[in-house]
Design a protein around this motif. Sequence first.
Motif, PDB file in Angstrom:
ATOM      1  N   TYR A 147      48.577 -11.592  18.143  1.00  0.00           N
ATOM      2  CA  TYR A 147      49.841 -11.401  18.997  1.00  0.00           C
ATOM      3  C   TYR A 147      49.723 -10.450  20.100  1.00  0.00           C
ATOM      4  O   TYR A 147      48.981  -9.360  19.725  1.00  0.00           O
ATOM      5  N   HIS A 148      49.719 -10.603  21.387  1.00  0.00           N
ATOM      6  CA  HIS A 148      49.224  -9.791  22.481  1.00  0.00           C
ATOM      7  C   HIS A 148      50.197  -9.975  23.582  1.00  0.00           C
ATOM      8  O   HIS A 148      50.586 -11.144  23.810  1.00  0.00           O
ATOM      9  N   ILE A 161      48.651 -14.994  21.552  1.00  0.00           N
ATOM     10  CA  ILE A 161      49.989 -15.539  21.612  1.00  0.00           C
ATOM     11  C   ILE A 161      50.839 -14.313  21.899  1.00  0.00           C
ATOM     12  O   ILE A 161      50.983 -13.207  21.394  1.00  0.00           O
ATOM     13  N   ARG A 162      51.851 -14.611  22.751  1.00  0.00           N
ATOM     14  CA  ARG A 162      52.764 -13.776  23.090  1.00  0.00           C
ATOM     15  C   ARG A 162      53.805 -13.437  21.961  1.00  0.00           C
ATOM     16  O   ARG A 162      54.205 -14.415  21.478  1.00  0.00           O
ATOM     17  N   PRO A 163      54.018 -12.145  21.846  1.00  0.00           N
ATOM     18  CA  PRO A 163      54.900 -11.835  20.466  1.00  0.00           C
ATOM     19  C   PRO A 163      56.455 -12.136  20.974  1.00  0.00           C
ATOM     20  O   PRO A 163      56.778 -12.065  22.059  1.00  0.00           O
ATOM     21  N   LYS A 164      57.318 -12.187  20.009  1.00  0.00           N
ATOM     22  CA  LYS A 164      58.766 -12.298  19.925  1.00  0.00           C
ATOM     23  C   LYS A 164      59.168 -13.485  20.787  1.00  0.00           C
ATOM     24  O   LYS A 164      60.262 -13.275  21.394  1.00  0.00           O
ATOM     25  N   GLU A 221      56.865 -20.865  19.790  1.00  0.00           N
ATOM     26  CA  GLU A 221      55.555 -20.234  19.355  1.00  0.00           C
ATOM     27  C   GLU A 221      54.856 -21.320  18.586  1.00  0.00           C
ATOM     28  O   GLU A 221      53.640 -21.549  18.859  1.00  0.00           O
TER      29      GLU A 221
END
Length: 111
Positions: free
Chosen positions: A7-8, A26-29, A35
């Motif tokens: 996650y980045h 993967i973009r967090p949140k 996701e």
Amino acid sequence: MGVEIIYHPLRSVKGMWVPDRNLILIRPKMRSFVERSVLAHEIVHAEYGDPAGHSAKHETRANRIAARRLINPREWAELTRLYTDGDKICQDLGVTRELFEAYLNTGRSAA
């Protein structure tokens, strides 16, 4: 597959395949259905050993295969019979509109 998933905080994309590091970012949140869809898409890039960047051919293939993996044909048929609202169908299927469209445009349940 030996692919690392991290996650980045990505700015312009939700996910990214980094082939020279065998890594998916993967973009967090993000919402869980986003996701799930993004990860399925990026895994296809990893499986096919796609180069870095966004070629239309690779993106179309990744969306098509991810959609087929995540969308159950029977559930698709039932939901499209019940609803005309694509967003409602996406919500019930747990996929992004992008994967919904890929599934729709590739003959739905065709292999």
